[in-house]
Design an enzyme around this catalytic site. Structure first.
Site, PDB file in Angstrom:
ATOM      1  N   LYS A   1      61.168  73.623 126.671  1.00  0.00           N
ATOM      2  CA  LYS A   1      60.899  72.819 125.473  1.00  0.00           C
ATOM      3  C   LYS A   1      62.067  71.868 125.227  1.00  0.00           C
ATOM      4  CE  LYS A   1      59.482  73.556 120.620  1.00  0.00           C
ATOM      5  NZ  LYS A   1      59.325  74.582 119.557  1.00  0.00           N
TER       6      LYS A   1
ATOM      7  N   SER B   1      54.995  74.134 117.145  1.00  0.00           N
ATOM      8  CA  SER B   1      55.620  72.959 117.718  1.00  0.00           C
ATOM      9  C   SER B   1      55.792  73.002 119.248  1.00  0.00           C
ATOM     10  CB  SER B   1      56.991  72.762 117.087  1.00  0.00           C
ATOM     11  OG  SER B   1      57.845  73.838 117.399  1.00  0.00           O
TER      12      SER B   1
ATOM     13  N   SER C   1      55.770  78.799 116.122  1.00  0.00           N
ATOM     14  CA  SER C   1      55.770  77.652 117.041  1.00  0.00           C
ATOM     15  C   SER C   1      55.549  77.983 118.502  1.00  0.00           C
ATOM     16  CB  SER C   1      57.083  76.872 116.909  1.00  0.00           C
ATOM     17  OG  SER C   1      57.014  76.012 115.807  1.00  0.00           O
TER      18      SER C   1
END
Ligand code: ZN
Lengths: 476, 476, 97
Positions: B72, B147, B171
């Protein structure tokens, strides 16, 4: 109207750790800019702080020295504000639960022992250093930032508002500085910013218990600045009040050049630091055993030492104060002095010529100084020669005794030999001898001088005096 | 992944081939998905070649040496741009690796690229990215969740075998649920946060995403365990990959919180989750209705704390040391312009909210209150774990929603309704697919375990996965 | 209710330059948050302390050992404006009377 002055101080002390408070960068002063930085102290995204154990220990030591309660639970908080020298835009500090609370510091004002309450002592991190393009923040077009200093551990010490004069504030701060130095927690160099002080001052009508509006003075970078700024501010506030004005609660800065405090105009909003618990650091929990060990190994405090010098070494307050203030001299003293004896001679030697030379050239090994004391006591040299030997000790690797021997400075101890010299001098100056005998007594000094010159100063002045007296009166 | 590892070990496939396969798949699917912000073709191939050399020399760093992953883009990778999907950091390249990155590199895993996310992980749909929306591989008109939307989509679309994400309120689990993959949010403190760009440090955890439970466990085993650079990870145990034993389900006490099956829960989701629960019961688990009454406050509590902490964590993006600066005549204007231009709407919204709840006059009513409610939520969860071994819930109230569907931020925040509780209480939680709805969209099942209870969570997840795979409960 | 002034004050505190449109937007958002957040204030928390850390960890302290710092080029490498080994920032407004 007469006013009472009410002063409280906030002191920041940079701790003497090798590495920074929350990262392992070096703390050394004077490195090229931005060379003692890492992701943590630069506030790079994702970097996390880690508390330096030594900083905690120093804070506890300082707290114990200040007779504080050491809190076994304390917590770190974030104080949020934007400033170019603050890499994370928050300072890690301790707000609600400081590591130490509720202590006091004792110090002398003239000969009276006074006590000032220490409200709290907490750990926090230092900001970076700003260099302003024009030298002053006011009119600089740009500023330069060096983060070498960012993250150095500080303790902030806050006093109760129980200081009642600018002079007392200075004496308090001097004693505090000495205490921090004795505890080995800081180099306390004000010129390098290792010790900084802000002062809060307000006036109230004499005897009143209602406090007036306080003003904070920043930028007090020396003892003198502290005292002068407070004096100026007390006078300013008194003038304002006399004229029926009101004191504005504000921050002012001390301007050394003009000798005035200047208002630091705050534009717009009052500061709002949005302080909240620091989530990246767990609370600090101190083991009672650990604290106990620090308490047990706490170095002697300056006030304790002052009393010890007076009580056990026969020194006056003046001499003791000198030695306590100059811990290095005191160390020499304590190595050479004898407990239970009168050590005034030693103290005076240290305070006199030795102090001058040592400050220029550094200290002698105490044993070399002891050698000098020894031969002085033996009467091997005169006091005046002692000074010369002392000078030599700073230059030469030889011992005092060796210096005396090499230079041939031993005192002429044989009265017969000296008597010969005296007679020789008087014979050579028979005319003056007559005049002396005729009442011109001031010539005495001349005869002494001539004798001393002949023996190159190596005579005991008292013996010279006695022999001269004998010779000059004998034939009258 | 074990199969892949065996093929690598027996030289039937090379790391270079695997990485090339990933890159081809990315090239093929990226135009639609937009799961990556940066694809590091060159770096990944170089790392793969190195892995192949190690294999050839018989010195693989781990059984997984050479199996690539995606990371990420809010997790720092040295020398590889890390943008946090923000304009402000669009050209920021870290000079250090996050601990989790260091650890996967140490196991020989090549990094294929950096995945898309909501800017600074603030969002539940990956729509709030300065680099465009990530689409759901099951339906490109729908969001991948967020996210960690890019990390979930990349795994679901087989662009990479596995990936790393971060989870502050859901997330990892919510996008895993939306994309039909397995996602683990480890217990708070189990994985180092060092180098993961903070959103809310008291809630953030780095976790793993994969298509199979075992793979998520293997990747987790590589990153778990104490890291001296993250103070809150002290005392975290490592994680050996479990020896799978589906009989753990027998007699397992499974808590089913009534509050998670109430209004707002999509019927098809409810059905699939209840079927999975029935399945567990059929295998001998004891389903126990429990109550987590404070869950209704979870979102507001979460939102208060996360915005407060984020407003502080994001303050460092001031344009002094890195990031995009908008020039101005004075520092404060420069800060405001740089931040105003560098941050997207959602980030500014949350900073505004966080600043508000922390400001002096609202701190007590909002921030402190939320901290206290958090305590109640923690107590609820702790109480539940005295009665049950794991808690099973839907991961999200609905399946993946349409891009642009949620215009109201508050509505968006409700996506975290079932997931935020695990972050607030610090326990671990995993989402795995348990079926699809009538439109073919994946449905996620959440298994919540006690603090450091990852082993049991994985065991139960593995059992559920087996039963879903046997087709005993997946079709709706 | 949060008024425009509150929004402006928050924006100044957070150093965010906002457009006219954003000011209105955030005023609305903040108010709707406060409405929803009001529920939180009704919770009885009289018997609890706040949680500031997810789990009660005992902090391990770091020994006072100097580690490696970054080379100056690396420190300044990402700086938008650097000069002579320093980061450069425009005038810091903090005038004095
Ligand atoms: Zn550092």
């Amino acid at each position: 109207m007469k006013y009472d002055i009410v002063i409280g101080l906030e002191i920041h002390v940079a701790l003497l750790t090798e590495s920074k408070f929350l990262c392992s960068c070096a703390t050394a002063f004077g490195a090229p800019p931005n060379t003692q930085c890492c992701p943590v102290c630069l506030g790079l995204p994702g970097a996390l702080p880690l508390v330096n154990e030594q900083a905690v220990e120093y804070a506890v030591r300082a707290g114990l020295a200040l007779n504080c309660e050491i809190n076994h639970f304390s917590r770190f908080d974030r104080k949020n504000y934007f400033y170019p020298d603050l890499p994370k835009a928050y300072q890690i500090t301790q707000d609600v639960f400081p590591i130490c609370t509720n202590g006091y510091l004792e110090y002398y004002i003239d000969d009276v022992l006074r006590r000032t309450t220490i409200t709290r002592l907490h750990l926090e991190e230092e900001a970076g250093k700003l260099v302003h393009s024009s030298g002053s923040i006011v009119d600089s077009e740009y500023s330069l930032v060096d983060y070498n200093r960012a993250g150095i551990p500080l303790i902030e010490i806050v006093t109760a508002p129980d200081i009642t004069s600018p002079r007392q504030a200075r004496l308090f701060l001097e004693q505090l500085r000495l205490l921090m130095l004795y505890m080995g927690v800081s180099d306390t160099k004000m010129e390098e910013g290792s010790l900084r002080c802000d002062a809060n001052i307000s006036l109230k009508p004499a005897g009143s218990t209602v406090l007036g509006t306080k003003v904070e003075i920043k930028n007090l970078n020396s003892f003198r600045a502290l005292e002068r700024a407070l004096e100026y501010e007390a006078a300013r506030q008194s003038r304002v009040l006399e004229q029926g004005g009101e004191i504005k609660q504000e921050s002012r800065t001390w301007d050394e050049r003009s000798g005035r405090t200047l208002s630091m105009r705050s534009k717009g909003d009052a500061p709002d630091y949005r302080i909240f618990p620091e989530p990246d650091l767990p609370p600090l929990r101190l083991e009672p055993d650990w604290v106990f060990r620090i308490r047990e190994t706490l170095p002697e405090r300056p006030l304790e030492r002052l009393h010890r010098l007076e009580e056990s070494y026969g020194l006056s307050r003046y001499e003791s104060t000198f030695l306590v203030n100059y811990a290095d001299f005191c160390q020499v003293f304590l190595e050479l002095a004898e407990e239970g004896e009168d050590n005034t001679d030693l103290a005076n030697l240290l305070m006199g010529d030795y102090a001058r030379l040592a400050r220029e050239q550094g200290h002698l090994e105490p044993q070399r100084l002891a050698g000098l004391l020894q031969i002085l006591q033996e009467g091997l040299i005169t006091h005046n020669q002692g000074k010369a030997v002392l000078e030599e000790l700073f230059k030469s690797p030889l011992s005092a005794r060796e210096i005396v021997k090499e230079k041939g400075w031993e005192v002429l101890k044989d009265p017969a030999q000296l008597k010969g010299v005296v007679q020789q001098v008087l014979t050579a100056n028979s005319e003056l001898v007559e005049r002396y005998r005729g009442g011109e007594e001031k010539l005495w000094g001349f005869f002494v001088g001539q004798v001393m010159r002949t023996v190159q100063g190596k005579a005991d002045p008292q013996m010279v005096n006695e022999l001269l007296k004998g010779e000059l009166t004998q034939k009258s | 992944m074990r199969r892949l590892a065996e093929l690598l070990q027996s030289k039937q496939i090379s790391s270079t081939e695997i990485v090339r396969g990933c890159l081809e798949r990315i090239e093929e699917t990226e135009p639609v998905l937009n799961a990556f912000i940066t694809v590091d073709e060159e770096g990944a191939l170089a790392q793969a070649a190195a892995a192949d050399r190690r294999r050839a020399a018989g010195e693989p760093l781990s059984p997984w040496d050479g199996i690539p992953l995606a990371v990420k883009d809010n997790i720092s990778t040295s020398g590889l741009r890390t943008t946090c999907a923000s304009r402000f950091l669009r050209n920021y390249t870290p000079i250090f690796d996050a601990t989790v990155v260091e650890r996967v590199k140490r196991a020989g895993l090549p990094i294929v690229g950096k995945t898309n996310l909501d800017e600074f992980a603030m969002g539940s749909s990956t729509e709030y990215s300065a680099f465009g929306v990530t689409k759901n591989p099951h339906d490109p008109l729908r969001v991948a969740g967020g996210s960690s939307g890019g990390s979930a989509a990349a795994v679901a679309a087989e662009q990479v075998p596995w990936s790393l994400g971060t989870d502050t309120g859901g997330s990892i689990r919510q996008p895993a649920s939306f994309c039909g993959v397995v996602g683990l949010k480890p217990s708070y403190g189990r994985v180092s946060r060092y180098g993961a760009v903070a959103l809310a440090p008291s809630l953030d955890q780095v976790g793993t995403l994969a298509r199979k439970v075992e793979d998520a466990a293997i990747l987790f085993s590589l990153i778990a365990g104490a890291d001296p650079r993250d103070a809150v990870s002290a005392g975290a145990p490592g994680f050996p990959v479990p020896v799978w034993d589906d009989t753990v389900v027998r007699g397992l006490r499974v808590g089913v919180p009534e509050e998670f099956f109430s209004s707002g829960l999509n019927e098809e989701v409810e059905k699939a989750v209840k079927r999975a629960l029935q399945n567990l019961a059929d295998q001998g688990a004891v389903l126990q209705p429990i109550s987590l009454p404070t869950n209704e406050y979870a979102i507001d509590t979460y939102l208060t704390l996360v915005t407060a902490e984020a407003s502080s964590c994001l303050a460092r993006f001031d344009g002094v040391r890195y990031g995009e600066r908008v020039e101005a005549a004075d520092a404060n204007t420069m800060f405001a312009k740089s931040r105003g231009a560098g941050f997207g709407h959602e980030v500014k919204r949350r900073i505004m909210l966080g600043t508000y709840v922390l400001s002096a006059s609202h701190y007590e009513a909002y921030y402190e209150q939320a901290q206290k409610v958090r305590t109640l939520i923690k107590q609820d969860v702790a109480r539940a774990f005295q009665e049950v071994d794991v808690i099973v819930t839907p991961t999200t109230p609905t399946t993946a929603f349409k891009i642009g569907e949620k215009r109201n931020p508050l509505e968006m925040y409700l996506s975290d309704l079932y997931t935020a509780t695990a972050n607030l209480s610090g326990v671990c939680a995993l989402s795995l697919p348990c079926g699809v709805d009538s439109q073919g969209l994946p449905i996620g099942l959440q298994i919540i375990g006690d603090h450091f209870g990852e082993e049991l969570v994985f065991q139960v997840a593995h059992a559920v996965e087996e039963s879903v795979g046997r087709g005993t409960g997946s079709e709706v | 209710m949060i008024d425009r002034q509150d929004v402006m004050r928050m924006a100044r505190l957070a150093r965010l330059e906002l457009s006219e449109e954003e000011i209105e937007l955030y005023q609305r958002d903040l108010n709707s948050f406060l409405v929803s957040g009001r529920k939180l204030q009704q919770v009885d928390v009289s018997k609890v302390e706040g949680t500031s850390h997810a789990v009660a960890v005992i902090g391990e302290l770091r020994p006072d050992v100097v580690g490696e710092s970054l080379p100056q080029e690396a420190v300044l490498g990402a700086g938008p404006q650097v000069f002579n080994g320093f980061f450069k920032v425009p005038r810091i407004v903090e005038g004095q009377e």
